[in-house]
Design a protein around this motif. Structure first.
Motif, short mmCIF file in Angstrom:
data_model
loop_
_atom_site.label_atom_id
_atom_site.label_comp_id
_atom_site.label_asym_id
_atom_site.label_seq_id
_atom_site.Cartn_x
_atom_site.Cartn_y
_atom_site.Cartn_z
N TYR A 18 0.86 -1.18 0.00
CA TYR A 18 0.00 0.00 0.00
C TYR A 18 0.89 1.23 0.00
O TYR A 18 1.90 1.29 0.73
N SER A 19 0.56 2.22 -0.83
CA SER A 19 1.43 3.39 -0.94
C SER A 19 0.61 4.65 -1.14
O SER A 19 -0.57 4.60 -1.52
N LEU A 20 1.25 5.78 -0.89
CA LEU A 20 0.65 7.10 -1.08
C LEU A 20 1.57 7.93 -1.99
O LEU A 20 2.78 7.73 -2.00
N PRO A 21 0.99 8.88 -2.73
CA PRO A 21 1.83 9.74 -3.57
C PRO A 21 2.70 10.65 -2.71
O PRO A 21 2.28 11.14 -1.67
N CYS A 22 3.91 10.87 -3.17
CA CYS A 22 4.84 11.77 -2.46
C CYS A 22 4.36 13.21 -2.58
O CYS A 22 4.03 13.66 -3.67
N PRO A 23 4.29 13.95 -1.48
CA PRO A 23 3.91 15.37 -1.56
C PRO A 23 4.84 16.12 -2.51
O PRO A 23 6.06 15.93 -2.47
N THR A 24 4.28 16.94 -3.36
CA THR A 24 4.94 17.77 -4.37
C THR A 24 5.46 16.96 -5.56
O THR A 24 5.96 17.55 -6.51
N TYR A 25 5.34 15.62 -5.51
CA TYR A 25 5.83 14.81 -6.63
C TYR A 25 5.00 13.53 -6.69
O TYR A 25 5.43 12.46 -6.28
N SER A 26 3.78 13.65 -7.21
CA SER A 26 2.81 12.56 -7.12
C SER A 26 3.21 11.32 -7.90
O SER A 26 2.71 10.22 -7.64
N GLU A 27 4.11 11.47 -8.88
CA GLU A 27 4.54 10.30 -9.65
C GLU A 27 5.31 9.31 -8.79
O GLU A 27 5.40 8.12 -9.12
N ILE A 28 5.88 9.78 -7.69
CA ILE A 28 6.63 8.90 -6.78
C ILE A 28 5.67 8.39 -5.71
O ILE A 28 4.97 9.16 -5.06
N ARG A 29 5.65 7.08 -5.54
CA ARG A 29 4.80 6.47 -4.51
C ARG A 29 5.65 6.12 -3.29
O ARG A 29 6.78 5.62 -3.41
N LEU A 30 5.11 6.40 -2.11
CA LEU A 30 5.78 6.09 -0.85
C LEU A 30 5.07 4.92 -0.20
O LEU A 30 3.88 5.01 0.14
N ALA A 31 5.77 3.83 -0.05
CA ALA A 31 5.18 2.62 0.52
C ALA A 31 4.93 2.80 2.01
O ALA A 31 5.79 3.31 2.74
N LEU A 32 3.76 2.38 2.48
CA LEU A 32 3.45 2.34 3.91
C LEU A 32 3.63 0.91 4.36
O LEU A 32 2.73 0.07 4.23
N VAL A 33 4.79 0.60 4.87
CA VAL A 33 5.13 -0.78 5.19
C VAL A 33 5.97 -0.81 6.46
O VAL A 33 6.77 0.08 6.72
N THR A 34 5.74 -1.83 7.27
CA THR A 34 6.55 -2.01 8.47
C THR A 34 7.73 -2.92 8.17
O THR A 34 7.75 -3.63 7.16
N ALA A 35 8.71 -2.89 9.06
CA ALA A 35 9.86 -3.78 8.90
C ALA A 35 9.42 -5.24 8.91
O ALA A 35 9.96 -6.07 8.18
#
Length: 341
Positions: A44-61
């Motif tokens: 599951y990921s969210l778009p990076c603020p100011t750069y929506s093409e980059i996705r930031l994964a919401l993941v635990t170790a």
């Protein structure tokens, strides 16, 4: 060897980090290695603020660790200092597993340009991230020197290559460049503030300016510079034709660690104009490029370079050699049954 590569930069992003990892994975697989990439599209990921093409994964170790355990890698490489990179780092440290990291981008400078925070505030985070790795893979001597200055001393070389089957002087020129007033000056890469594209578009050298790529700064730059031709992101024969059809390739970035697009341009026979900074200073020489603090002067100089010499120089960069450097830096994971043996 079964190799796990953890990266926050992956498809559908188009940038030097992604293309490097794609190319090296392809070469490693040719050698018979089993390469597994762990990227944001798998979580599951969210778009990076100011750069929506980059996705930031919401993941635990723990989540990432479970995915890694399913493939039981023989070596782990953490490619980026993002959410996935930090999760992999935490999991490896908790479990006493060796891993390597890479320094692909001037992350402190990029954060500074996007947030206004001083780059010096970001370096402690970089030191903390890379400190437990077995080696930090870097593309050039100047970046290795800079990392050492900032307290990251366990560095190892990892060069870049060119797909010579795709990029060559014989590529049919892109039709959009055919009728432009010459000389045609080309930029290829992400269209983002840290790439300093404004410096290129503000040059006074006569001719036509062409921008290939996409990113968060494109709309504003296109509005301010209607005289330039923005072609968006290109790939395959269209990208090869843009390189081959240009008279000079302009690399305005002051913050790249290498500049993969420069050697792709050279392999296409197109000389390079750039600033005399890290990246261009490491990669280029005066026979195929002109480096000058005045970008107009750099363009004028580049236009005098011999295109055949450029193509010969670009052909020196090999993805096979890059993959072998990557492989030699990896540290095999020692499992309990290996210790017992």
């Amino acid at each position: 060897m079964r190799i796990a590569i953890v990266t926050d930069a992956w498809e559908p992003q188009i940038n030097g980090v992604v293309r490097t990892l794609q190319s090296v994975r392809r070469e490693l697989e040719k050698m018979g290695h089993d390469v597994h990439v762990f990227s944001p599209d798998q979580f599951y990921s969210l778009p990076c603020p100011t750069y929506s093409e980059i996705r930031l994964a919401l993941v635990t170790a723990e989540q990432l660790g479970a995915a890694l355990m399913r493939i039981a890698p023989d070596a782990i490489h953490i490619a980026t200092e993002g959410p996935l990179g930090f999760a992999a780092r935490r999991w490896c440290r908790r479990n006493g597993l060796a891993f390597t990291t890479a320094y692909h981008t001037q992350f402190p400078d990029y954060v500074s340009k996007r947030t206004g925070l001083p780059a010096d505030w970001i370096w402690p985070l970089m030191r903390r991230f890379h400190a437990p790795s077995s080696a930090v893979l870097t593309a050039t001597d100047s970046i290795r020197r800079e990392l050492r200055v900032h307290g990251i001393t366990h560095v190892a070389p990892w060069g870049r290559g060119v797909d010579l089957a795709s990029f060559s002087p014989g590529a049919p020129p892109h039709p959009a460049l055919a009728d432009l007033p010459g000389p045609v000056m080309l930029y290829v890469g992400r269209v983002a503030i840290e790439k300093n594209i404004e410096a290129f578009l503000g040059c006074r050298h006569p001719g036509s300016k062409v921008v290939v790529g996409d990113g968060p700064a494109r709309t504003a730059l296109q509005r301010r510079h209607p005289e330039a031709l923005f072609l968006g992101a290109l790939s395959g024969p269209a990208l090869a034709g843009a390189y081959a059809g240009a008279d000079a390739f302009v690399f305005p970035s002051r913050t790249d660690t290498f500049g993969l697009v420069m050697i792709e341009a050279l392999a296409s026979g197109t000389p390079v104009a750039a600033y005399p900074v890290s990246g261009p200073l490491d990669v280029l020489n005066s026979e195929v490029a002109c480096l000058d603090p005045d970008l107009d002067a750099a363009i004028a100089g580049a236009l005098t370079r011999d295109r055949c010499a450029c193509a010969r120089y670009g052909a020196l960069f090999s993805w096979e050699r890059s993959a072998r450097e990557f492989l030699s830096a990896l540290v095999p994971i020692i499992r309990e049954f290996d210790k017992a043996a």
